[in-house]
Scaffold this motif. Sequence first.
Motif, mmCIF file in Angstrom:
data_model
loop_
_atom_site.group_PDB
_atom_site.id
_atom_site.type_symbol
_atom_site.label_atom_id
_atom_site.label_comp_id
_atom_site.label_asym_id
_atom_site.label_seq_id
_atom_site.Cartn_x
_atom_site.Cartn_y
_atom_site.Cartn_z
ATOM 1 N N ASP A 118 25.640 -15.760 -0.562
ATOM 2 C CA ASP A 118 24.704 -15.069 -1.918
ATOM 3 C C ASP A 118 23.285 -14.412 -1.869
ATOM 4 N N SER A 119 23.362 -13.449 -0.730
ATOM 5 C CA SER A 119 22.735 -12.833 -0.094
ATOM 6 C C SER A 119 22.260 -12.021 1.061
ATOM 7 N N PHE A 120 21.946 -10.840 1.317
ATOM 8 C CA PHE A 120 21.403 -9.911 2.620
ATOM 9 C C PHE A 120 19.950 -10.575 2.791
ATOM 10 N N THR A 121 19.790 -9.894 4.496
ATOM 11 C CA THR A 121 18.249 -9.340 4.658
ATOM 12 C C THR A 121 18.016 -8.522 5.476
ATOM 13 N N ARG A 132 11.852 -8.832 6.339
ATOM 14 C CA ARG A 132 11.846 -7.494 5.358
ATOM 15 C C ARG A 132 11.969 -8.340 4.281
ATOM 16 N N ARG A 133 12.644 -8.280 3.539
ATOM 17 C CA ARG A 133 13.097 -9.081 2.489
ATOM 18 C C ARG A 133 14.631 -9.363 2.381
ATOM 19 N N ASP A 134 14.801 -10.486 1.449
ATOM 20 C CA ASP A 134 16.012 -10.496 1.093
ATOM 21 C C ASP A 134 16.700 -9.553 -0.495
ATOM 22 N N PHE A 135 18.178 -9.250 -0.111
ATOM 23 C CA PHE A 135 19.052 -8.853 -1.173
ATOM 24 C C PHE A 135 19.766 -9.707 -1.966
ATOM 25 N N ILE A 163 15.598 -0.553 11.856
ATOM 26 C CA ILE A 163 15.732 -2.044 10.773
ATOM 27 C C ILE A 163 17.086 -2.232 10.953
ATOM 28 N N GLY A 164 17.216 -3.798 10.361
ATOM 29 C CA GLY A 164 18.742 -4.134 10.808
ATOM 30 C C GLY A 164 18.659 -4.534 9.973
ATOM 31 N N VAL A 165 20.671 -5.091 9.049
ATOM 32 C CA VAL A 165 20.802 -5.749 8.091
ATOM 33 C C VAL A 165 21.873 -7.042 8.305
ATOM 34 N N ALA A 166 21.453 -8.122 8.220
ATOM 35 C CA ALA A 166 22.504 -9.106 8.257
ATOM 36 C C ALA A 166 22.633 -9.995 6.997
ATOM 37 N N ILE A 167 23.731 -11.093 7.448
ATOM 38 C CA ILE A 167 23.861 -12.349 6.275
ATOM 39 C C ILE A 167 23.419 -13.096 7.353
ATOM 40 N N ASP A 168 22.117 -13.766 6.952
ATOM 41 C CA ASP A 168 21.626 -15.227 8.401
ATOM 42 C C ASP A 168 23.068 -16.532 8.421
#
Length: 182
Positions: A159-162, A175-178, A15-20
């Motif tokens: 306003d979110s990260f993914t 996978r999912r936006d937060f 996994i990874g978490v990023a701001i698009d």
Amino acid sequence: MSVIGARPAPGQVRIGVAIDIPQPWGEELTRRRAEAGDPAAEYVPAHITLLGPTDIVEGQLAEVEAHLAAVAAAHPPYPLHLRGTGTFRPITEVVFVAVAAGISECELLASAIGAADQLVRESRFAYHPHVTVAQDVPTDAMDKVYDDLASFEAQFEVDSFTLFSHSGEGRWRPRRDFPLGG
């Protein structure tokens, strides 16, 4: 995030978490990365990494998602300003678009995300929010993208990260936006 050739071990998910980076800027920066000859452009859309590639036990994914939801709920949306270029050379062969405002907010998010036991990872370098536009390409291509994007500027609300996942080949998949909501 980068392209990692090896597949995750059986029973694990990468996994990874990023701001698009929103359009039209995301498409422009991804295209410029491709034009520089960076093969990662095909697999990694323009983004600001909050958690780099991390392998976790597949059974922990729901727990990780709950952690990410809690982090997102505890942080308010914020303005982000991208402006100009920077480089990590000579340490690493990377040219990036710089974060001019929103640095502290990115740092706080990255720190909170990485605080979960499953997400603790070794890092060779201190966290520095940025948008990679060339990596490990010939020097003339690095110099060209550095110069061409020197006047680049974009401002938008984060306003979110993914949460993304990667199988070891192909594109990183969202996978999912937060949504941020503090």
